[in-house]
Scaffold this motif. Structure first.
Motif, PDB file in Angstrom:
ATOM      1  N   PRO A 468       0.818  -1.234   0.000  1.00  0.00           N
ATOM      2  CA  PRO A 468       0.000   0.000   0.000  1.00  0.00           C
ATOM      3  C   PRO A 468       0.845   1.274   0.000  1.00  0.00           C
ATOM      4  CG  PRO A 468      -0.934  -1.601   1.515  1.00  0.00           C
ATOM      5  CD  PRO A 468       0.394  -2.147   1.087  1.00  0.00           C
ATOM      6  N   ALA A 469       1.970   1.260   0.719  1.00  0.00           N
ATOM      7  CA  ALA A 469       2.841   2.443   0.748  1.00  0.00           C
ATOM      8  C   ALA A 469       3.462   2.680  -0.622  1.00  0.00           C
ATOM      9  CB  ALA A 469       3.927   2.265   1.804  1.00  0.00           C
ATOM     10  N   ILE A 470       3.847   1.595  -1.293  1.00  0.00           N
ATOM     11  CA  ILE A 470       4.411   1.729  -2.639  1.00  0.00           C
ATOM     12  C   ILE A 470       3.360   2.319  -3.573  1.00  0.00           C
ATOM     13  CG2 ILE A 470       5.250   0.421  -4.649  1.00  0.00           C
ATOM     14  CD1 ILE A 470       6.588  -1.490  -2.651  1.00  0.00           C
ATOM     15  N   VAL A 471       2.133   1.800  -3.481  1.00  0.00           N
ATOM     16  CA  VAL A 471       1.056   2.285  -4.347  1.00  0.00           C
ATOM     17  C   VAL A 471       0.788   3.769  -4.097  1.00  0.00           C
ATOM     18  CG1 VAL A 471      -1.424   2.110  -4.817  1.00  0.00           C
ATOM     19  CG2 VAL A 471      -0.032   0.026  -4.642  1.00  0.00           C
ATOM     20  N   SER A 472       0.685   4.164  -2.843  1.00  0.00           N
ATOM     21  CA  SER A 472       0.357   5.569  -2.540  1.00  0.00           C
ATOM     22  C   SER A 472       1.502   6.502  -2.945  1.00  0.00           C
ATOM     23  CB  SER A 472       0.029   5.735  -1.052  1.00  0.00           C
ATOM     24  OG  SER A 472       1.139   5.394  -0.240  1.00  0.00           O
ATOM     25  N   ARG A 473       2.742   6.109  -2.673  1.00  0.00           N
ATOM     26  CA  ARG A 473       3.881   6.944  -3.059  1.00  0.00           C
ATOM     27  C   ARG A 473       3.970   7.070  -4.583  1.00  0.00           C
ATOM     28  NH1 ARG A 473       9.212   5.246   0.526  1.00  0.00           N
ATOM     29  NH2 ARG A 473       8.172   4.922   2.526  1.00  0.00           N
ATOM     30  N   LEU A 474       3.809   5.955  -5.272  1.00  0.00           N
ATOM     31  CA  LEU A 474       3.897   5.962  -6.728  1.00  0.00           C
ATOM     32  C   LEU A 474       2.780   6.803  -7.332  1.00  0.00           C
ATOM     33  CD1 LEU A 474       5.044   4.927  -9.425  1.00  0.00           C
ATOM     34  CD2 LEU A 474       3.674   2.850  -9.122  1.00  0.00           C
ATOM     35  N   THR A 475       1.563   6.644  -6.814  1.00  0.00           N
ATOM     36  CA  THR A 475       0.412   7.379  -7.343  1.00  0.00           C
ATOM     37  C   THR A 475       0.599   8.882  -7.177  1.00  0.00           C
ATOM     38  OG1 THR A 475      -1.055   5.512  -6.841  1.00  0.00           O
ATOM     39  CG2 THR A 475      -2.087   7.665  -7.182  1.00  0.00           C
ATOM     40  N   GLU A 476       1.013   9.294  -5.983  1.00  0.00           N
ATOM     41  CA  GLU A 476       1.214  10.717  -5.715  1.00  0.00           C
ATOM     42  C   GLU A 476       2.330  11.281  -6.594  1.00  0.00           C
ATOM     43  OE1 GLU A 476       2.367  13.711  -1.978  1.00  0.00           O
ATOM     44  OE2 GLU A 476       2.186  11.547  -1.663  1.00  0.00           O
ATOM     45  N   PHE A 477       3.439  10.529  -6.692  1.00  0.00           N
ATOM     46  CA  PHE A 477       4.553  10.987  -7.522  1.00  0.00           C
ATOM     47  C   PHE A 477       4.135  11.138  -8.978  1.00  0.00           C
ATOM     48  CE2 PHE A 477       7.495   9.457 -10.765  1.00  0.00           C
ATOM     49  CZ  PHE A 477       8.422  10.485 -10.759  1.00  0.00           C
ATOM     50  N   HIS A 478       3.436  10.125  -9.503  1.00  0.00           N
ATOM     51  CA  HIS A 478       3.096  10.137 -10.924  1.00  0.00           C
ATOM     52  C   HIS A 478       2.204  11.331 -11.274  1.00  0.00           C
ATOM     53  CE1 HIS A 478       2.708   8.206 -14.859  1.00  0.00           C
ATOM     54  NE2 HIS A 478       1.439   8.578 -14.835  1.00  0.00           N
ATOM     55  N   LYS A 479       1.259  11.634 -10.414  1.00  0.00           N
ATOM     56  CA  LYS A 479       0.388  12.785 -10.657  1.00  0.00           C
ATOM     57  C   LYS A 479       1.208  14.072 -10.733  1.00  0.00           C
ATOM     58  CE  LYS A 479      -3.830  10.947  -8.500  1.00  0.00           C
ATOM     59  NZ  LYS A 479      -4.725  11.038  -7.314  1.00  0.00           N
ATOM     60  N   LYS A 480       2.133  14.245  -9.797  1.00  0.00           N
ATOM     61  CA  LYS A 480       2.965  15.449  -9.779  1.00  0.00           C
ATOM     62  C   LYS A 480       3.874  15.498 -10.993  1.00  0.00           C
ATOM     63  CE  LYS A 480       3.096  16.093  -4.728  1.00  0.00           C
ATOM     64  NZ  LYS A 480       3.955  16.067  -3.516  1.00  0.00           N
ATOM     65  N   PHE A 481       4.440  14.351 -11.363  1.00  0.00           N
ATOM     66  CA  PHE A 481       5.343  14.282 -12.521  1.00  0.00           C
ATOM     67  C   PHE A 481       4.598  14.661 -13.790  1.00  0.00           C
ATOM     68  CE2 PHE A 481       7.382  12.181 -16.092  1.00  0.00           C
ATOM     69  CZ  PHE A 481       8.721  12.389 -15.865  1.00  0.00           C
ATOM     70  N   MET A 482       3.419  14.099 -13.980  1.00  0.00           N
ATOM     71  CA  MET A 482       2.655  14.374 -15.213  1.00  0.00           C
ATOM     72  C   MET A 482       2.204  15.841 -15.238  1.00  0.00           C
ATOM     73  SD  MET A 482       2.784  11.579 -16.912  1.00  0.00           S
ATOM     74  CE  MET A 482       1.467  11.547 -18.142  1.00  0.00           C
ATOM     75  N   ASN A 483       1.817  16.374 -14.089  1.00  0.00           N
ATOM     76  CA  ASN A 483       1.411  17.785 -14.028  1.00  0.00           C
ATOM     77  C   ASN A 483       2.589  18.699 -14.348  1.00  0.00           C
ATOM     78  OD1 ASN A 483      -1.250  17.270 -13.373  1.00  0.00           O
ATOM     79  ND2 ASN A 483      -0.885  17.336 -11.160  1.00  0.00           N
ATOM     80  N   GLU A 484       3.772  18.341 -13.868  1.00  0.00           N
ATOM     81  CA  GLU A 484       4.952  19.166 -14.099  1.00  0.00           C
ATOM     82  C   GLU A 484       5.353  19.191 -15.564  1.00  0.00           C
ATOM     83  OE1 GLU A 484       9.702  19.391 -12.823  1.00  0.00           O
ATOM     84  OE2 GLU A 484       8.351  17.983 -11.807  1.00  0.00           O
ATOM     85  N   PHE A 485       5.247  18.035 -16.230  1.00  0.00           N
ATOM     86  CA  PHE A 485       5.775  17.950 -17.587  1.00  0.00           C
ATOM     87  C   PHE A 485       4.677  17.928 -18.679  1.00  0.00           C
ATOM     88  CE2 PHE A 485       9.261  16.238 -15.016  1.00  0.00           C
ATOM     89  CZ  PHE A 485      10.319  16.969 -15.544  1.00  0.00           C
ATOM     90  N   ARG A 486       3.431  18.128 -18.267  1.00  0.00           N
ATOM     91  CA  ARG A 486       2.358  18.080 -19.256  1.00  0.00           C
ATOM     92  C   ARG A 486       2.355  19.323 -20.138  1.00  0.00           C
ATOM     93  NH1 ARG A 486      -1.412  17.291 -16.051  1.00  0.00           N
ATOM     94  NH2 ARG A 486      -1.746  15.056 -16.319  1.00  0.00           N
ATOM     95  N   GLY A 487       2.580  20.480 -19.553  1.00  0.00           N
ATOM     96  CA  GLY A 487       2.468  21.731 -20.290  1.00  0.00           C
ATOM     97  C   GLY A 487       3.639  22.045 -21.176  1.00  0.00           C
TER      98      GLY A 487
END
Length: 487
Positions: A468-487
């Protein structure tokens, strides 16, 4: 101040170029960064936005707190210290069948000592036991003289590459994505890797038309293709081949005169009810092919399965369909290394001959096995579902082995940033993931992949309570990563 080694006789300009060409991403750059971060956390707690490194990079179960199988370790302990076999208190500390098995094994070892050299192919009695286990598994006879016990499957693969590769004009068909042992060993022995691409859209399917295409292309370049590598269950892709597909592969090797190199080290790791492991030996014999009809080498290891005895370095290869003269050359290669370690040999015999119904250890052994494999299946499903919930990520189901290999559709801005950083986009992603979360994965480029696609390999091995910790850390990171590099 950096030391000056320019006057030393060995430099990067004059070492063996085959070594420079060899790469092994599973223990590569990302892992080196992770080890540095781990030391930083130890020296300066709270210095990073995570409190531990979560290693999802390598199939190393016991390093991630998987406990060794009790029966196996009891037998090993008794064999390593046989004087305790004669003590009365041993009867209460060890199961009766472990004691009996240890006595049987010690009778087969020269001098009853696990510190002694053995026959270069491995102890004959242990090979007899493995051959019986293979016959029980497949329903077809196995000859102990066809078995070479090795320090894990990797030395066996190197041995076959030494045998097959004469020059860079010799090619080995390998699946892409592939376990980098194959690309590394082909490079070290001076051959050419001939890629065949698994079809991600069909669950990493192996298409015969793709094999035919790549074989034809290689031949047009003057490459003499000598063997076909098949990894089943797949690493890094986690698929399990169906019987019909396996029969097609056997027919292809027979028709084209190729040695079939069958990596079957994950044969115990099948997690879906609609798939089952079948060895290529069983498939080829069931098709009516005999000893002289097809050259087949199958690899097994004690590192995987539910046992995870990676550090014990045990394994074997079964070599069939080679002339006596060629077999002598394989034996010579084995003899150069004298023999594999005895503890690994013992474990290889135990995994092919575990406790049976009626043995004192049978129920506890079966419970340990079921607990490990069912937990791995749950972890695989949880991680698969989590990965598929991420924006731009698709992940085929983990049918077997110990890995997931998701595809990441990275934004153009991230790809451009990776180019500016002079790194592959999936390595760029994996570095950001590690630095933000402490999660260690291996970039797909380390396994090779269809050009223009990006992946990473993630093991399912961290303790179930940490998933569960891996899932939550990965999910949070991925959202931030995609938001940072989407624009």
């Amino acid at each position: 101040m950096a030391s000056d080694y320019s006057a030393t006789p060995i430099t990067m300009d004059n070492i063996n170029p085959k070594v420079l060409k060899c790469e092994y991403a599973v223990r590569g750059e990302i892992v080196s960064i992770a080890q540095t971060l781990q030391q930083n956390l130890k020296d300066n707690p709270g210095s990073h936005p995570f409190d531990e490194i979560l290693y999802c990079n390598i199939g190393n179960p016991q390093s991630l707190a998987q406990q060794p199988v009790t029966f196996f370790r009891e037998v090993l302990a008794l064999c390593d210290h046989p004087s305790i076999l004669d003590k009365s208190e041993t009867q209460g500390l060890f199961s009766a069948d472990a004691i009996e098995r240890a006595f049987q094994i010690l009778e087969q070892i020269p001098g009853r000592a696990t510190g002694a050299y053995s026959h270069s192919q491995g102890i004959k009695g242990l090979r007899d036991t493995i051959a019986s286990g293979m016959e029980a598994r497949d329903g077809f006879p196995a000859d102990p003289n066809d078995l070479f016990l090795t320090d894990g499957a990797s030395p066996a693969v190197h041995m076959m590459m030494q045998l097959l590769i004469r020059s860079e004009n010799d090619g080995i068909l390998c699946p892409i994505p592939q376990y980098p042992l194959y690309s590394a060993s082909i490079a070290l022995h001076g051959g050419t890797l001939v890629p065949y691409y698994l079809d991600e859209q069909t669950g990493w399917g192996l298409e015969i038309s793709e094999l035919e295409h790549q074989l034809k292309t290689a031949k047009s370049k003057g490459i003499d293709v000598r063997a076909l590598v098949v990894i089943n269950p797949g690493n890094p892709t986690g698929q399990v081949l169906g019987e019909a597909n396996q029969r097609e592969i056997v027919e292809f090797c027979k028709k084209e005169g190729l040695v079939l190199l069958a990596d079957e080290v994950y044969q115990e790791n099948v997690y879906v009810p609609d798939k089952k492991f079948h060895s290529f030996k069983k498939i080829s014999r069931s098709m009516g092919y005999g000893e002289t009809d097809i050259s087949l080498v199958s690899f097994q290891s004690v590192s995987k399965g539910f046992y995870g005895e990676c550090g014990k370095r045990g394994g074997y290869m079964e070599v069939t369909g080679f002339s006596p003269a060629v077999r002598e050359q394989i034996y010579k290669l084995a003899s150069v290394n004298l023999c594999s370690n005895i503890s690994g040999q013992i474990l290889a015999s135990l995994i092919m001959s575990p406790p049976k119904v009626g043995d004192e250890s049978y129920e506890s052994f079966s419970a340990e096995k079921e607990a490990i494999l069912s937990s791995l299946a749950r972890r695989a499903k949880t991680l698969e579902e989590a990965l598929n919930s991420l924006e731009g990520v698709t992940c085929n189901r983990a049918e077997g082995a110990m890995y997931l290999f998701p595809c990441i559709n990275l934004p153009d801005k991230a790809i451009k940033a990776a180019e500016e950083a002079k790194t592959a986009p999936d390595t760029f992603y994996a570095k950001h993931l590690l630095n933000a979360t402490g999660i260690v994965v291996v970039p797909g480029s380390g396994f090779r992949q269809v050009p223009g696609t990006w992946h990473f390999r993630c093991t399912i091995l961290p303790q179930e309570e940490k998933i569960p910790a891996i899932v939550s850390r990965l999910t949070e990171f991925h959202k931030k990563f995609m938001n940072e590099f989407r624009g």
